[in-house]
Design an enzyme around this catalytic site. Structure first.
Site, PDB file in Angstrom:
ATOM      1  N   CYS A   3       6.664  -2.750   6.282  1.00  0.00           N
ATOM      2  CA  CYS A   3       5.239  -3.044   6.123  1.00  0.00           C
ATOM      3  C   CYS A   3       4.663  -2.092   5.080  1.00  0.00           C
ATOM      4  O   CYS A   3       5.403  -1.322   4.462  1.00  0.00           O
ATOM      5  CB  CYS A   3       4.533  -2.883   7.478  1.00  0.00           C
ATOM      6  N   SER A  51       0.824  -1.211   0.000  1.00  0.00           N
ATOM      7  CA  SER A  51       0.000   0.000   0.000  1.00  0.00           C
ATOM      8  C   SER A  51       0.854   1.256   0.000  1.00  0.00           C
ATOM      9  O   SER A  51       1.990   1.263   0.486  1.00  0.00           O
ATOM     10  CB  SER A  51      -0.918   0.005   1.222  1.00  0.00           C
ATOM     11  N   HIS A  56       5.872   2.363  10.934  1.00  0.00           N
ATOM     12  CA  HIS A  56       4.928   2.789  11.964  1.00  0.00           C
ATOM     13  C   HIS A  56       5.345   4.106  12.610  1.00  0.00           C
ATOM     14  O   HIS A  56       4.635   4.638  13.452  1.00  0.00           O
ATOM     15  CB  HIS A  56       4.791   1.701  13.035  1.00  0.00           C
ATOM     16  N   GLU A  64       0.528 -14.721  14.774  1.00  0.00           N
ATOM     17  CA  GLU A  64      -0.476 -14.243  15.724  1.00  0.00           C
ATOM     18  C   GLU A  64      -1.477 -15.340  16.079  1.00  0.00           C
ATOM     19  O   GLU A  64      -1.961 -15.413  17.204  1.00  0.00           O
ATOM     20  CB  GLU A  64      -1.203 -13.049  15.109  1.00  0.00           C
TER      21      GLU A  64
END
Length: 760
Positions: free
Chosen positions: A732, A439, A700, A611
């Site tokens: 990311c 993205s 982040h 996770e």
């Protein structure tokens, strides 16, 4: 006996994400610190009032946070790493947010603390850092101020403190000569101060959260439990201590240590766990809080059955409280705000406020009798029955496909060595090829256009023309930066899971189902209510369009089945495995369609694979078997010429490296920059056979690292992995960043890779 309702934690972002909006305005200097504090006060007041209005007997405080409860504890006990230059008695917002987000100012240029997943949830916490001679010091008044704040408003609350065993266990050490738990004796005097102050302020009960106790622990750790709990009780004086565990059952030896300790109460998760021996509670003179309402999912409880369950426990337990299984941080605020979910499905749902209402009705039934709530119980029974018999849920063709899984479906045509030769000749990429994770910034114009389209203020053609313009612009930017493998930017996607769920059967979506992921980052998980299938292609249009705009390779971008599963609210009427395999076949169909339309590089993101790993090691193999199988189903349809990428976040790879290798992705990109490539140590022991893209900068944080920082990380990686198999990429996706910092970081990243190509 009188049953009481215990709230062990409530959502904090606000019913309409008020905290998110205030935080982001504060970070942009659009509001003052006072404005941010005022917003927080309103949210806390509303939470306390909601709990009181809905029958909660033990209302909680100090569950609010401006970013993360572990970060709050770092501040509370004064374990701030030296690089953040904390000097004052109390931690300032400047230091707090520097640890959370990094800082790039003239007087403080530092990266953020490492961030990772909170147990097996999609919530993220900031990882504490400990040195061998770590000193601790009370450095925050937050729990005391919140208790006083509530008291002034007329709420006598139960303060929540993250326990010392969990806090230390979740941290990382600066060297390998000691374990963080070795610092327990250094830390406990600060807990003595904390509990003493709360006692003096008049706290009747203090909640100590120790979720680490549900994980498998060695004998040395287990020996510390009773001793530590006894000390905490001693520190608290006349205040009562309730030890709170959640997310799993306790091993019997740990349960025994807790029951034999001096704490006054224990909370146990009975949704994901159970009491090993209910008879053992018969003679225990402690308050037992049982988590009987699911705090991690949104399905309405069968209240009639829950009443029977509590009635059974009341035969063995003298002092019984009822609660959610875990803090309600993981469920949305209020179904009453919901406007999007179809009514047929809406009546099956329960958000945080409704969970309190369920608990209150269970309490009323057991304390006053069913006649008091007969209409509520009848309506609940009708809603539960309607879900069981609904025709919306089942599709026999989908069920059958997921049952007929052959080795041919699971395996690629050729092994990686042969595929690699074919792909190397086809793509002709340089050493250290550069790419991004998928993205690009979702700026206000993108969000506004999407909102207008949803409100029918933009036609489909107008909206698609806008998206085409944004896609072309992103491609040109990547070409100018000279990224080797580019992406289309995903401007058409609201969320990496929601976007796919909107095009798959068996999903529905909320208007107000927001939960916190970290800091100001909120997600709106889809709801999987039925069997999952793909009616038509989902991404081909935009991937094909993007590839037509450039001579560079464009990756097709998909979200993997385990991540779609983990980041959704999943139906609880069949095993999670079955739902995962249904999703896998839908993604498989999409991979096949992308190939047919000329997309030769496809990324199937699985950031949530780790996770989903169960908290008990005995359960790992079963989960990994079906999780790996789901990815293989998705990817194995690809031809040898098609390079399959995957991406993972926040993964302790050593635990699952065999499973990662079994995925047989041609390239795996992994999040490693916040840990300074520490996660790659796994590759010293395990010779991972395929290609790897370790993240070289942290997306982040708004901070842009310099070229030498990135080069150093790539060089660190090349000592563990053959440089011919290393890709260079961010940690990311870049959705939450702004364009100026994104371009600056990517230009630096490409320059770092180019310079390393020429060095011997």
């Amino acid at each position: 006996m009188t049953i009481k309702v215990n709230c062990i934690g409530y959502p904090r972002i606000g019913p309409k994400r008020e905290l998110k909006n205030a935080l982001e305005k504060y970070w942009k200097s659009e509001i003052s610190e006072g404005d941010l504090l005022k917003c927080a006060s309103e949210l806390k007041k509303n939470n306390w009032q909601t709990q009181k209005d809905n029958g909660v007997d033990y209302i909680c405080s100090n569950d609010f946070s401006f970013y993360d409860q572990v970060l709050d504890t770092i501040c509370l006990v004064g374990s701030i790493p030296e690089r953040y230059k904390h000097k004052d008695h109390e931690v300032s917002f400047k230091t707090y947010f520097a640890m959370a987000r990094g800082s790039q100012t003239k007087d403080l240029d530092v990266p953020a603390l490492e961030m990772t997943k909170w147990f097996d949830t999609n919530y993220h916490y900031l990882v504490p850092e400990f040195s061998k001679n770590q000193k601790f010091k009370l450095s925050s008044n937050k729990p005391f101020d919140e208790f006083d704040e509530a008291k002034k408003l007329g709420f006598n609350t139960k303060p929540i403190i993250l326990g010392p065993l969990t806090f230390l266990s979740l941290g990382k050490t600066t060297d390998e000569t000691f374990k963080s738990i070795d610092l327990l004796d250094n830390l406990l005097p600060v807990y003595a101060e904390i509990l003493s102050v709360l006692n003096k302020k008049g706290a009747e009960w203090i909640q100590i959260d120790e979720p680490i106790l549900v994980k498998n622990q060695n004998a040395d750790f287990t020996k510390l439990i009773k001793k530590t709990l006894n000390q905490l009780k001693k520190f608290a004086g006349s205040s009562k201590i309730i030890l709170t565990t959640y997310f799993e059952k306790l091993d019997s030896e740990i349960e025994k240590e807790i029951l034999e300790s001096d704490v006054d109460g224990i909370h146990l998760d009975l949704i994901r766990g159970k009491i090993s021996n209910i008879n053992s509670l018969r003679d225990i003179n402690k308050t037992i809080s049982i988590g009987i309402i699911d705090g991690r999912n949104i399905w309405k409880s069968d209240v009639n059955k829950k009443i029977e369950q509590v009635l059974e426990y009341s035969k063995f337990i003298k002092n019984l409280w009822i609660s959610s299984s875990c803090p309600l941080l993981h469920t949305p605020y209020d179904l009453g705000l919901e406007t999007k979910v179809p009514e047929k499905i809406r009546k099956w749902l329960s958000f945080s406020k409704q969970k309190l209402i369920e608990l209150n009705h269970i309490k009323i039934s057991l304390n006053k009798g069913n006649n008091e709530i007969k209409n509520y119980l009848d309506e609940n029974k009708k809603d539960i029955a309607s879900r069981v018999t609904s025709e919306l849920i089942h599709d026999d063709k989908v069920k059958q496909r997921a049952k007929n899984i052959t080795t041919q479906i699971l395996n690629r045509k050729s092994n990686f060595i042969k595929r690699s030769e074919i792909q190397t000749n086809l793509f002709k990429l340089p050493l250290y090829p550069t790419t991004t994770i998928g993205s690009f910034p979702q700026t206000s114009d993108v969000r506004n256009a999407r909102a207008k389209f949803k409100k029918n203020e933009l036609s489909l053609k107008e909206y698609e023309d806008f998206l085409k313009t944004k896609t072309i612009d992103a491609i040109k930017k990547q070409e100018q930066i000279d990224i080797d493998v580019i992406v289309h930017g995903e401007f058409e996607r609201n969320d990496m899971v929601e976007y796919f769920g909107e095009q798959l059967k068996g999903f529905t979506f909320t208007s107000s189902g927001w939960v916190q992921s970290y800091g100001s980052r909120c997600v709106k998980p889809p709801i999987i209510f039925g069997d999952v299938s793909r009616p038509e292609s989902m991404t081909v249009q935009w991937s094909k369009f993007a590839q037509e705009q450039t001579n560079k390779i464009v990756k097709g971008m998909l979200t993997g089945p385990i991540t779609i599963l983990q980041w959704s609210f999943v139906r609880d009427d069949q095993p999670r495995k079955d739902t995962a395999l249904q999703i896998a076949f839908a993604i498989r169909d999409e991979v096949e369609d992308l190939e047919k339309n000329g997309i030769n590089m496809i990324q199937i993101d699985e950031p949530a694979l780790r996770e989903g790993l169960p908290l008990k090691k005995n359960d790992w193999k079963q989960y990994l078997d079906w999780a790996v199988k789901a990815f293989q189903i998705s990817a194995a349809v690809a031809k040898d010429e098609t390079q399959i990428h995957t991406h993972m976040c926040y993964a302790e790879f050593e635990d699952i490296i065999d499973a990662i290798a079994a995925l047989d992705a041609d390239v795996i990109s992994i999040e490693t920059s916040r840990s300074r490539m520490e996660l790659l140590k796994t590759f010293e022991k395990f010779k991972y056979p395929n290609e790897v893209g370790p993240g070289v900068y942290d997306i982040h944080s708004p901070r842009v690292p310099n070229k030498n920082e990135m080069k150093e990380l790539i060089q660190k990686a090349s000592k563990l992995i053959d440089k011919k198999r290393i890709w260079v990429n961010p940690d990311c996706g870049l959705k939450t960043r702004g364009w100026p910092e994104t371009i600056a970081a990517l230009e630096t990243m490409v320059q770092a890779a180019k310079e390393l190509r020429t060095e011997k």
